[in-house]
Design a protein around this motif. Structure first.
Motif, PDB file in Angstrom:
ATOM      1  N   PRO A 230     -15.175   1.341  -3.855  1.00 18.54           N
ATOM      2  CA  PRO A 230     -14.095   2.237  -4.279  1.00 18.54           C
ATOM      3  C   PRO A 230     -13.433   2.955  -3.115  1.00 18.54           C
ATOM      4  O   PRO A 230     -14.074   3.270  -2.105  1.00 18.54           O
ATOM      5  CB  PRO A 230     -14.812   3.224  -5.202  1.00 18.54           C
ATOM      6  N   GLU A 231     -12.154   3.214  -3.259  1.00 14.80           N
ATOM      7  CA  GLU A 231     -11.381   4.010  -2.314  1.00 14.80           C
ATOM      8  C   GLU A 231     -10.634   5.083  -3.103  1.00 14.80           C
ATOM      9  O   GLU A 231      -9.997   4.774  -4.116  1.00 14.80           O
ATOM     10  CB  GLU A 231     -10.410   3.145  -1.528  1.00 14.80           C
ATOM     11  N   PHE A 232     -10.693   6.313  -2.634  1.00 16.51           N
ATOM     12  CA  PHE A 232     -10.059   7.432  -3.319  1.00 16.51           C
ATOM     13  C   PHE A 232      -8.998   8.062  -2.416  1.00 16.51           C
ATOM     14  O   PHE A 232      -9.081   7.985  -1.186  1.00 16.51           O
ATOM     15  CB  PHE A 232     -11.089   8.498  -3.707  1.00 16.51           C
ATOM     16  N   ALA A 233      -8.037   8.716  -3.032  1.00  8.27           N
ATOM     17  CA  ALA A 233      -7.032   9.466  -2.292  1.00  8.27           C
ATOM     18  C   ALA A 233      -7.545  10.857  -1.976  1.00  8.27           C
ATOM     19  O   ALA A 233      -8.558  11.313  -2.517  1.00  8.27           O
ATOM     20  CB  ALA A 233      -5.743   9.555  -3.114  1.00  8.27           C
ATOM     21  N   MET A 234      -6.842  11.556  -1.081  1.00  4.32           N
ATOM     22  CA  MET A 234      -7.145  12.957  -0.829  1.00  4.32           C
ATOM     23  C   MET A 234      -6.719  13.780  -2.041  1.00  4.32           C
ATOM     24  O   MET A 234      -5.967  13.318  -2.897  1.00  4.32           O
ATOM     25  CB  MET A 234      -6.416  13.439   0.426  1.00  4.32           C
ATOM     26  N   GLU A 235      -7.206  14.991  -2.118  1.00  3.97           N
ATOM     27  CA  GLU A 235      -6.895  15.863  -3.242  1.00  3.97           C
ATOM     28  C   GLU A 235      -5.385  16.016  -3.392  1.00  3.97           C
ATOM     29  O   GLU A 235      -4.668  16.321  -2.435  1.00  3.97           O
ATOM     30  CB  GLU A 235      -7.548  17.232  -3.031  1.00  3.97           C
ATOM     31  N   GLY A 236      -4.901  15.774  -4.610  1.00  4.59           N
ATOM     32  CA  GLY A 236      -3.479  15.892  -4.891  1.00  4.59           C
ATOM     33  C   GLY A 236      -2.670  14.655  -4.582  1.00  4.59           C
ATOM     34  O   GLY A 236      -1.456  14.622  -4.820  1.00  4.59           O
ATOM     35  N   GLY A 237      -3.296  13.623  -4.077  1.00  4.33           N
ATOM     36  CA  GLY A 237      -2.580  12.420  -3.687  1.00  4.33           C
ATOM     37  C   GLY A 237      -2.812  11.250  -4.625  1.00  4.33           C
ATOM     38  O   GLY A 237      -3.581  11.326  -5.589  1.00  4.33           O
ATOM     39  N   LEU A 238      -2.131  10.162  -4.347  1.00  2.00           N
ATOM     40  CA  LEU A 238      -2.258   8.928  -5.131  1.00  2.00           C
ATOM     41  C   LEU A 238      -2.289   7.753  -4.172  1.00  2.00           C
ATOM     42  O   LEU A 238      -1.463   7.659  -3.252  1.00  2.00           O
ATOM     43  CB  LEU A 238      -1.080   8.784  -6.104  1.00  2.00           C
ATOM     44  N   LEU A 239      -3.224   6.865  -4.375  1.00  6.87           N
ATOM     45  CA  LEU A 239      -3.391   5.695  -3.511  1.00  6.87           C
ATOM     46  C   LEU A 239      -3.236   4.436  -4.350  1.00  6.87           C
ATOM     47  O   LEU A 239      -3.932   4.256  -5.344  1.00  6.87           O
ATOM     48  CB  LEU A 239      -4.764   5.719  -2.851  1.00  6.87           C
TER      49      LEU A 239
ATOM     50  N   SER B 107       0.849  -1.182   0.000  1.00  9.83           N
ATOM     51  CA  SER B 107       0.000   0.000   0.000  1.00  9.83           C
ATOM     52  C   SER B 107       0.880   1.226   0.000  1.00  9.83           C
ATOM     53  O   SER B 107       1.770   1.357   0.836  1.00  9.83           O
ATOM     54  CB  SER B 107      -0.917   0.002   1.223  1.00  9.83           C
ATOM     55  N   ASN B 108       0.665   2.126  -0.952  1.00  8.80           N
ATOM     56  CA  ASN B 108       1.518   3.282  -1.106  1.00  8.80           C
ATOM     57  C   ASN B 108       0.654   4.521  -1.263  1.00  8.80           C
ATOM     58  O   ASN B 108      -0.181   4.598  -2.149  1.00  8.80           O
ATOM     59  CB  ASN B 108       2.407   3.107  -2.342  1.00  8.80           C
ATOM     60  N   THR B 109       0.815   5.472  -0.395  1.00  9.73           N
ATOM     61  CA  THR B 109       0.060   6.713  -0.469  1.00  9.73           C
ATOM     62  C   THR B 109       1.036   7.874  -0.627  1.00  9.73           C
ATOM     63  O   THR B 109       1.928   8.044   0.202  1.00  9.73           O
ATOM     64  CB  THR B 109      -0.778   6.910   0.798  1.00  9.73           C
ATOM     65  N   VAL B 110       0.877   8.633  -1.685  1.00 15.95           N
ATOM     66  CA  VAL B 110       1.772   9.737  -1.976  1.00 15.95           C
ATOM     67  C   VAL B 110       1.039  11.054  -1.733  1.00 15.95           C
ATOM     68  O   VAL B 110       0.018  11.329  -2.376  1.00 15.95           O
ATOM     69  CB  VAL B 110       2.267   9.656  -3.436  1.00 15.95           C
ATOM     70  N   LEU B 111       1.560  11.860  -0.797  1.00 12.73           N
ATOM     71  CA  LEU B 111       0.986  13.181  -0.525  1.00 12.73           C
ATOM     72  C   LEU B 111      -0.499  13.122  -0.198  1.00 12.73           C
ATOM     73  O   LEU B 111      -1.251  14.019  -0.544  1.00 12.73           O
ATOM     74  CB  LEU B 111       1.210  14.112  -1.729  1.00 12.73           C
ATOM     75  N   ALA B 112      -0.917  12.031   0.425  1.00  5.26           N
ATOM     76  CA  ALA B 112      -2.352  11.917   0.695  1.00  5.26           C
ATOM     77  C   ALA B 112      -2.592  10.950   1.827  1.00  5.26           C
ATOM     78  O   ALA B 112      -1.766  10.115   2.152  1.00  5.26           O
ATOM     79  CB  ALA B 112      -3.083  11.440  -0.547  1.00  5.26           C
ATOM     80  N   GLU B 113      -3.765  11.096   2.415  1.00  6.24           N
ATOM     81  CA  GLU B 113      -4.250  10.108   3.350  1.00  6.24           C
ATOM     82  C   GLU B 113      -5.360   9.316   2.681  1.00  6.24           C
ATOM     83  O   GLU B 113      -5.982   9.763   1.729  1.00  6.24           O
ATOM     84  CB  GLU B 113      -4.794  10.780   4.612  1.00  6.24           C
ATOM     85  N   HIS B 114      -5.592   8.128   3.218  1.00  7.29           N
ATOM     86  CA  HIS B 114      -6.642   7.255   2.677  1.00  7.29           C
ATOM     87  C   HIS B 114      -8.004   7.924   2.893  1.00  7.29           C
ATOM     88  O   HIS B 114      -8.347   8.336   3.989  1.00  7.29           O
ATOM     89  CB  HIS B 114      -6.567   5.924   3.421  1.00  7.29           C
ATOM     90  N   LEU B 115      -8.811   7.990   1.838  1.00 15.16           N
ATOM     91  CA  LEU B 115     -10.145   8.586   1.911  1.00 15.16           C
ATOM     92  C   LEU B 115     -11.166   7.604   1.397  1.00 15.16           C
ATOM     93  O   LEU B 115     -11.061   7.144   0.271  1.00 15.16           O
ATOM     94  CB  LEU B 115     -10.211   9.873   1.085  1.00 15.16           C
ATOM     95  N   LYS B 116     -12.149   7.258   2.219  1.00  6.61           N
ATOM     96  CA  LYS B 116     -13.269   6.415   1.793  1.00  6.61           C
ATOM     97  C   LYS B 116     -14.525   7.278   1.772  1.00  6.61           C
ATOM     98  O   LYS B 116     -14.808   8.009   2.701  1.00  6.61           O
ATOM     99  CB  LYS B 116     -13.463   5.233   2.747  1.00  6.61           C
TER     100      LYS B 116
ATOM    101  N   ALA C  94      -7.888  11.511  -6.365  1.00  4.15           N
ATOM    102  CA  ALA C  94      -9.056  12.047  -5.683  1.00  4.15           C
ATOM    103  C   ALA C  94     -10.337  11.918  -6.496  1.00  4.15           C
ATOM    104  O   ALA C  94     -11.438  12.020  -5.938  1.00  4.15           O
ATOM    105  CB  ALA C  94      -8.810  13.510  -5.331  1.00  4.15           C
ATOM    106  N   HIS C  95     -10.221  11.669  -7.813  1.00  8.63           N
ATOM    107  CA  HIS C  95     -11.411  11.706  -8.661  1.00  8.63           C
ATOM    108  C   HIS C  95     -11.623  10.443  -9.494  1.00  8.63           C
ATOM    109  O   HIS C  95     -12.696  10.284 -10.079  1.00  8.63           O
ATOM    110  CB  HIS C  95     -11.335  12.912  -9.605  1.00  8.63           C
ATOM    111  N   ALA C  96     -10.643   9.566  -9.583  1.00  6.89           N
ATOM    112  CA  ALA C  96     -10.779   8.377 -10.421  1.00  6.89           C
ATOM    113  C   ALA C  96     -10.043   7.215  -9.783  1.00  6.89           C
ATOM    114  O   ALA C  96      -9.072   7.404  -9.027  1.00  6.89           O
ATOM    115  CB  ALA C  96     -10.244   8.638 -11.829  1.00  6.89           C
ATOM    116  N   TYR C  97     -10.506   6.016 -10.084  1.00  3.74           N
ATOM    117  CA  TYR C  97      -9.803   4.827  -9.613  1.00  3.74           C
ATOM    118  C   TYR C  97      -9.933   3.711 -10.649  1.00  3.74           C
ATOM    119  O   TYR C  97     -10.882   3.666 -11.444  1.00  3.74           O
ATOM    120  CB  TYR C  97     -10.345   4.351  -8.262  1.00  3.74           C
ATOM    121  N   LEU C  98      -8.967   2.827 -10.633  1.00  2.00           N
ATOM    122  CA  LEU C  98      -8.937   1.651 -11.498  1.00  2.00           C
ATOM    123  C   LEU C  98      -8.591   0.459 -10.628  1.00  2.00           C
ATOM    124  O   LEU C  98      -7.623   0.501  -9.865  1.00  2.00           O
ATOM    125  CB  LEU C  98      -7.912   1.825 -12.619  1.00  2.00           C
TER     126      LEU C  98
END
Length: 634
Positions: A145-154, A20-29, A181-185
């Motif tokens: 789905p799980e999204f990152a915080m704005e500006g981040g990558l999850l 699990s790798n989060t860049v510049l973000a916290e986990h957002l559900k 923050a807006h899309a996931y795959l």
């Protein structure tokens, strides 16, 4: 962990890797988008036990039992009613078994590794999740789905593997996702494979499985092997209070043996496409979905069954089913007390079931045998449901659903056009083709439920439901009655007998009364007791009858089985479910121990014939001890 077969070594996880790798973000559900019922049961995913069969995740649900078919095709039973009498949704899709022996039920199209949420309605089923069913509803949802915080990558990846020594069952489960923050795959994939399993001891003489086939040990259960591959790709977008999701599901089962059938699955390929939308507005919630599934299914005699019959090399059976559905649902608060839920659903189903000629004789040739030709089953539903929270103690729910269901089928032909003798199919085909195949059913469902919660430690719920189910295409449109071999091939009941349909069947109507009492400590952590008695009375219950009683002349047989047809009768079921748990220790020292128990009793009778109903689980009681220590659970 429970290992249910003797001589079994369970190794549930040979390899488990979580990245699990989060860049510049916290986990957002997205809690404002992800709607999950409070009553969902926690999942105990013992992958070695389930081994690719998602239905086994239901084993600990109140009111639910399973009867085994193929290795990944178990069929759930709710209070003695099974198969098409249960509405089963997989990620919002009402999938239909396209097989004369129901070898590819809805739950075979999702892998247990990918399941996040299960909801079982075994008592009073709200009309918003019911329809065309009389037993209850099972909702199975994959990972949300799980999204990152704005500006981040999850990013997230999981690998899980297992092995069972009894039948060399082994498999690999993969999951990977990436989101901003807006899309996931997201991708999930599973492969599972197993040989025949072995019983706890010898139950037959060792020897060849059938003429020209291999050797089976005295403790080996023939035709219990299987192989299944599932893949799912999900692409989603989130914009403020709106979620859009696209899903592609792919399945291939190259082989699956069936111990309770004369045939085996020799291939099953399916593609599922789904679009889902959920949006929050000032006035309430709007949900919409559309799905499409195509299934190509093949059967023949597998490795443990006789293959050659005279000049015929096997008996190939082919099926193609195409299901398309759309639904729209909205809910809005019309007052501080009342929540109104309304919706509409449409499903279009097409089925072709044909058996290519085999051999040079008249038994399985020279024609293609059309079991069901251009079968159609379409239904359109509308419903309305009102939830009322009268005060802190009292809650009520009332709902009504109206359904219009149309079914039809084209003309048929047998392996030959001969009109006399057991091997002649012409007379039965001509009689069926002369009938009007078009049928329309107008069904109404009603539910009324009240819940009283006097304090934080108890609640009582009581309700009444009237539910309806129209016959499926195999119950209505299978037509060949002169040849036992063909009758045996239409055995969606799985009891070894032969069946022919009845075009004059009417929809079943079930009247259910249910009471549920629950008592627990305020936090539901120390102790809990739940008791649910129920009673169901069914008019026009579809059950097996002699062919002569519905005006058909079926082939006679002396092998211990019978050839049967179907008719509407009257039945009743009643019983009780109970579940209890008590924490024995608080987690200090050796860890936390919890005592669990589950009791179930169902009695089902055909009131017309005064016989017991089929596939009723006997009285059963399960006791267990759960242990948790740090991250370990047993």
């Amino acid at each position: 962990m429970k290992c249910k077969k003797m001589h079994l070594i369970c190794i549930p996880t040979l390899l488990s890797l979580l990245v699990s790798n989060t860049v510049l973000a916290e986990h957002l559900k997205l809690d404002d988008i992800e709607v999950i019922s409070e009553e969902n049961s926690p999942l105990n995913k013992d992958y070695a036990t389930t081994a690719g069969d998602a239905a086994k995740l239901l084993e600990n649900e109140m009111g639910v039992s399973l009867y085994r078919a193929g290795g990944v095709s178990s069929l759930p039973v709710i209070h003695g009613l099974a198969d098409d009498r249960i509405r089963i949704q997989v990620d919002g899709m009402d999938l239909i078994s396209s097989c004369a022996n129901h070898m590819n039920p809805a739950l075979s199209y999702i892998d247990p590794f990918n399941v996040q949420t299960i909801k079982v309605y075994s008592g009073i089923t709200p009309v918003s999740v019911g329809g065309d069913s009389i037993a209850g509803t099972i909702l199975m949802l994959s990972k949300q789905p799980e999204f990152a915080m704005e500006g981040g990558l999850l990013t997230h990846a999981t690998i899980n593997s297992f092995y069972k020594s009894n039948n060399d069952a082994h498999g690999v489960n993969l999951s990977a996702s990436v989101a901003n923050a807006h899309a996931y795959l997201q991708y999930t994939g599973t492969t599972v494979e197993a040989n025949n399993y072995r019983a706890g001891g010898a139950f037959k003489a060792a020897g060849i499985a059938a003429n020209g086939r291999g050797y089976l040990g005295a403790d080996e259960v023939g035709s219990s092997y299987y192989h299944s591959d599932n893949h799912a790709f999900v692409l989603g977008f989130h914009q403020e209070n709106h979620l859009f999701e696209l899903m592609l599901g792919l399945q291939e089962i190259p082989y699956q043996g069936f111990t309770n059938q004369r045939m085996d699955m020799t291939n099953n390929e399916s593609q599922q496409y789904r679009f889902k939308y959920e949006g929050h507005y000032d006035w309430g919630l709007l949900k919409a979905s559309a799905y499409h599934q195509r299934t190509r299914h093949s059967m023949n005699f597998g490795d443990d069954k006789q293959f050659f019959y005279g000049t015929a090399p096997g008996m190939p059976m082919e099926t193609e089913g195409v299901t398309t559905g759309v639904s729209v649902e909205a809910e809005t608060s019309i007052s501080s007390r009342d929540l109104l839920r309304m919706g509409a659903e449409y499903q279009r189903y097409r089925l072709d079931d044909w058996w290519p000629a085999s051999g040079s004789g008249m038994m399985m040739g020279p024609n293609v045998f059309w079991n069901i030709n251009n079968g159609k089953r379409d239904h359109f539903d509308v419903f309305a449901e009102l939830d009322s929270q009268w005060n802190q103690q009292w809650f009520t729910q009332v709902g009504i659903r109206a359904s219009q269901l149309n079914s039809d089928a084209g003309n048929v032909q047998g392996y030959n056009n001969t009109t006399v003798g057991m091997a002649g199919y012409g007379a039965a085909a001509n009689a069926f083709n002369a009938l009007d195949h078009s049928k329309s059913d107008h069904n109404v469902d009603v539910t009324m439920l009240a819940r009283y919660t006097p304090d934080h430690n108890s609640s009582v719920e009581a309700g009444y439901a009237m539910k309806t189910r129209a016959p499926n295409l195999y119950e209505r449109y299978t037509w060949a009655n002169t040849n036992t071999m063909v009758l045996n091939m239409n055995n969606w009941i799985g009891d070894g007998n032969g069946y022919v349909g009845n075009i004059n069947l009417k929809p079943e109507t079930a009247h259910t009364l249910s009471i549920t009492g629950e008592w627990h400590d305020a936090q539901k952590e120390d102790w809990q007791i739940k008791v649910e008695p129920y009673f169901t009375y069914i008019t026009d219950y579809i059950d097996a009858v002699s062919c002569a009683s519905v005006g058909k002349t079926c082939a006679s047989r002396t092998d211990g089985f019978v050839n049967l047809s179907l008719d509407n009768q009257t039945a009743q079921l009643y019983g009780i479910d109970m579940r209890a748990r008590k924490r024995l220790s608080d987690g200090q020292g050796l860890g936390r121990f919890t005592l669990t128990s589950a009791l179930s009793y169902t009695r089902g009778r055909n009131l017309t014939t005064d016989d017991d109903l089929y596939q009723i689980m006997p009285f059963n009681l399960t006791l267990g001890v759960e242990h948790a220590y740090s991250a370990w659970k047993t």
